[in-house]
Design a protein around this motif. Structure first.
Motif, PDB file in Angstrom:
ATOM      1  N   VAL A   1      -4.491  -4.686   4.460  1.00  9.28           N
ATOM      2  CA  VAL A   1      -4.491  -3.794   3.297  1.00  9.28           C
ATOM      3  C   VAL A   1      -3.823  -4.482   2.100  1.00  9.28           C
ATOM      4  CG1 VAL A   1      -3.613  -1.617   2.379  1.00  9.28           C
ATOM      5  CG2 VAL A   1      -4.566  -1.709   4.696  1.00  9.28           C
ATOM      6  N   ALA A   2      -2.715  -5.184   2.350  1.00  3.90           N
ATOM      7  CA  ALA A   2      -2.020  -5.889   1.262  1.00  3.90           C
ATOM      8  C   ALA A   2      -2.902  -6.993   0.679  1.00  3.90           C
ATOM      9  CB  ALA A   2      -0.706  -6.466   1.772  1.00  3.90           C
ATOM     10  N   ASP A   3      -3.608  -7.720   1.556  1.00  9.37           N
ATOM     11  CA  ASP A   3      -4.508  -8.771   1.064  1.00  9.37           C
ATOM     12  C   ASP A   3      -5.619  -8.185   0.203  1.00  9.37           C
ATOM     13  OD1 ASP A   3      -3.012 -10.678   2.319  1.00  9.37           O
ATOM     14  OD2 ASP A   3      -4.383 -10.948   4.027  1.00  9.37           O
ATOM     15  N   LEU A   4      -6.180  -7.079   0.638  1.00  8.35           N
ATOM     16  CA  LEU A   4      -7.238  -6.441  -0.141  1.00  8.35           C
ATOM     17  C   LEU A   4      -6.713  -5.980  -1.499  1.00  8.35           C
ATOM     18  CD1 LEU A   4      -9.066  -4.370   2.627  1.00  8.35           C
ATOM     19  CD2 LEU A   4     -10.008  -6.286   1.325  1.00  8.35           C
ATOM     20  N   ARG A   5      -5.501  -5.463  -1.498  1.00  9.74           N
ATOM     21  CA  ARG A   5      -4.913  -5.012  -2.759  1.00  9.74           C
ATOM     22  C   ARG A   5      -4.678  -6.199  -3.699  1.00  9.74           C
ATOM     23  NH1 ARG A   5       0.120  -4.672  -4.975  1.00  9.74           N
ATOM     24  NH2 ARG A   5       0.489  -2.930  -6.429  1.00  9.74           N
ATOM     25  N   ASP A   6      -4.089  -7.283  -3.192  1.00  6.06           N
ATOM     26  CA  ASP A   6      -3.855  -8.470  -4.019  1.00  6.06           C
ATOM     27  C   ASP A   6      -5.169  -9.020  -4.554  1.00  6.06           C
ATOM     28  OD1 ASP A   6      -1.145  -8.262  -3.652  1.00  6.06           O
ATOM     29  OD2 ASP A   6      -1.050  -9.755  -2.039  1.00  6.06           O
TER      30      ASP A   6
ATOM     31  N   LEU B   1      -3.216  -9.031 -11.741  1.00  8.96           N
ATOM     32  CA  LEU B   1      -2.232  -9.572 -10.815  1.00  8.96           C
ATOM     33  C   LEU B   1      -0.972  -9.986 -11.582  1.00  8.96           C
ATOM     34  CD1 LEU B   1      -1.711 -10.441  -7.840  1.00  8.96           C
ATOM     35  CD2 LEU B   1      -2.490 -12.722  -8.520  1.00  8.96           C
TER      36      LEU B   1
ATOM     37  N   SER C   1      -8.037  -7.426  -5.064  1.00 12.24           N
ATOM     38  CA  SER C   1      -8.619  -6.554  -6.081  1.00 12.24           C
ATOM     39  C   SER C   1      -7.860  -6.667  -7.407  1.00 12.24           C
ATOM     40  CB  SER C   1      -8.617  -5.104  -5.589  1.00 12.24           C
ATOM     41  OG  SER C   1      -7.292  -4.644  -5.388  1.00 12.24           O
ATOM     42  N   LEU C   2      -6.517  -6.785  -7.350  1.00  7.82           N
ATOM     43  CA  LEU C   2      -5.735  -6.953  -8.577  1.00  7.82           C
ATOM     44  C   LEU C   2      -6.068  -8.269  -9.273  1.00  7.82           C
ATOM     45  CD1 LEU C   2      -2.202  -5.661  -7.475  1.00  7.82           C
ATOM     46  CD2 LEU C   2      -3.802  -4.549  -9.057  1.00  7.82           C
TER      47      LEU C   2
ATOM     48  N   ARG D   1     -15.236 -13.014   0.123  1.00 13.82           N
ATOM     49  CA  ARG D   1     -14.489 -12.151   1.047  1.00 13.82           C
ATOM     50  C   ARG D   1     -15.142 -12.154   2.431  1.00 13.82           C
ATOM     51  NH1 ARG D   1     -15.945  -8.861  -3.123  1.00 13.82           N
ATOM     52  NH2 ARG D   1     -14.414  -8.421  -4.742  1.00 13.82           N
TER      53      ARG D   1
END
Length: 457
Positions: free
Chosen positions: A285-290, A299, A292-293, A402
């Motif tokens: 989830v953290a990787d997906l968030r980073d 970012l 997308s930012l 991805r």
């Protein structure tokens, strides 16, 4: 001019083309008519002046015999105006005017007053015994033409007008063909774009040339191809995200259900397994968030001036134990001089870890990985080379997408989540650098990224 915006482009182009032709034809007619008239005046004046010079001795002889101008009309074959009609072939005095020594009109049609200088320049002198007694002036010098000359000018103007109409017709025909070649591709683009808005991504338009319209068609086709590919990637990404999230959730759910059913005892080992899956889920989830930012340009980077060699050494310290457990030899080659860069050290360290982890997964036990850095002009390049199986040429363009995995048969445990290289690409580009991959199947792969160097001064 706002009402023109609602008129179809084809009609507007035709109107513009027609107006341009009409204006061009009018200007051409006016200029040609004026030029023709002026040249005809010059020609007629020269011809009549030559004739006047030939008639001048005859008029002088008449004056010498009669001592006056009485009856001079009969010399040229007609009587004075009001005393009878001239001969059937026309009025010779329409071509010439006779002015006495004082500049008064004896016969003809000229302005009331004419200076001696004008008479000397445009008239033929009538000399009797060495004395100038009159001037014979061609009437075309006074902008007056005979019937025959006027008929000639009318026929010339008609010919000019007819030539203009023919030229305009030819221009309209050629313009119609030209506009058709322009409008036909535009109509195809319009129809294709309408179908595209309805979700039909299979639309393509033919490229008919290398001009602006041809390049527009090529751009449209490339845009549709990218949209089609983006749509496929979006669907694939959703499916991959659902799969990647479902796997740890299924494991966690299964283990908890087994504990509730009494199949498993809540031992530290079982709890540790559940905790590991939850960490994996949180990391995904953290990787997906980073990611997308970074793709959205939002970012947050905490940049500072650092020596890139120190960041590399810290990263090597983190990953070296894992490589040693697989008997993979890591060779590090760094410049002797400091490499000053303006970076977020944690993000760049994550880039290095992602690339090295990727190399670790595809390097066989007992293999070798080389990490090198070198400066080139105003940038530093960092390369990671492994001696794994390499990447197929058809797969190489997609390695930074991805959830890409070089071996589709690999599980997440051996192939990773497929986000590491995509994150590395976004982080590097956020620092103003570039990243790329090179590979030879059967001999290994090399991943390289570049960063701007900040020299003092």
């Amino acid at each position: 001019m706002k009402f023109l915006r609602n008129i179809p482009l084809a009609i507007r182009l035709w109107l513009v083309f027609f107006v341009v032709i009409a204006i061009g034809m009018s200007i051409s007619y006016i200029l040609a008519e004026r030029a023709t008239t002026q040249q005809f005046i010059v020609f007629s004046s020269r011809r009549n002046l030559e004739q006047a010079q030939l008639l001048a001795p005859l008029v002088a002889e008449y004056y010498a015999q009669h001592g006056s101008w009485e009856g001079i009309e009969s010399l040229l074959g007609r009587e004075r105006p009001g005393r009878g009609k001239g001969p059937p072939w026309g009025d010779p005095w329409q071509r010439f005017s006779l002015l006495d020594a004082n500049g008064r009109v004896v016969i003809g049609q000229v302005p009331a007053e004419i200076s001696r200088e004008v008479l000397d320049s445009v008239g033929a002198p009538v000399v009797v015994n060495g004395v100038r007694v009159a001037w014979l002036v061609p009437t075309t010098e006074m902008q007056h033409f005979s019937v025959v000359e006027q008929e000639f000018l009318r026929s010339t103007r008609g010919a000019i007008l007819l030539a203009g109409v023919i030229a305009a017709g030819a221009a309209l025909v050629l313009g119609g063909l030209f506009l058709r070649n322009i409008l036909a591709p535009l109509r195809q683009l319009e129809r294709a774009s309408q179908r595209l808005t309805q979700g039909d991504l299979s639309q393509r338009v033919p490229v008919t040339g290398r001009d602006e319209i041809g390049r527009l068609a090529e751009s449209f086709n490339r845009m549709v191809e990218r949209l089609e590919r983006s749509e496929k990637l979006r669907r694939q990404m959703i499916a991959d995200i659902a799969h990647e999230l479902r796997t740890p959730l299924t494991v966690i759910q299964g283990d908890l259900q087994a504990i509730l059913d009494g199949v498993y005892e809540p031992t530290p080992a079982v709890i540790a397994s559940i905790h590991e899956e939850s960490l994996l889920l949180a990391r995904l989830v953290a990787d997906l968030r980073d990611l997308s930012l970074a793709e959205a340009g939002e970012l947050r980077l905490e940049k500072q001036r650092a020596d890139l060699r120190d960041v590399i050494r810290q990263t090597v310290t983190v990953i070296e134990p894992r490589l040693a457990s697989k008997r993979i030899v890591l060779t590090v080659k760094l410049p002797d001089e400091p490499v000053p860069v303006e970076i977020d050290p944690q993000r760049i360290q994550q880039v290095l870890l992602n690339i090295l982890s990727n190399a670790e997964r595809y390097t066989p036990e007992g293999g070798q990985i080389t990490l090198s850095a070198f400066t080139r002009r105003a940038e530093v390049r960092v390369s990671v080379t492994d001696n794994g199986p390499g990447i197929a040429p058809e797969e190489l363009p997609y390695v930074f997408e991805r959830f890409w995995r070089g071996d589709r048969s690999r599980s997440r445990a051996t192939g990773g989540t497929g986000l590491g290289l995509a994150i590395a690409k976004q982080f590097v580009e956020a620092h103003g650098g570039q990243i790329w991959a090179e590979s030879t199947p059967g001999k290994g792969s090399t991943f390289t990224f570049s960063l701007p160097v900040c020299y003092a001064g």
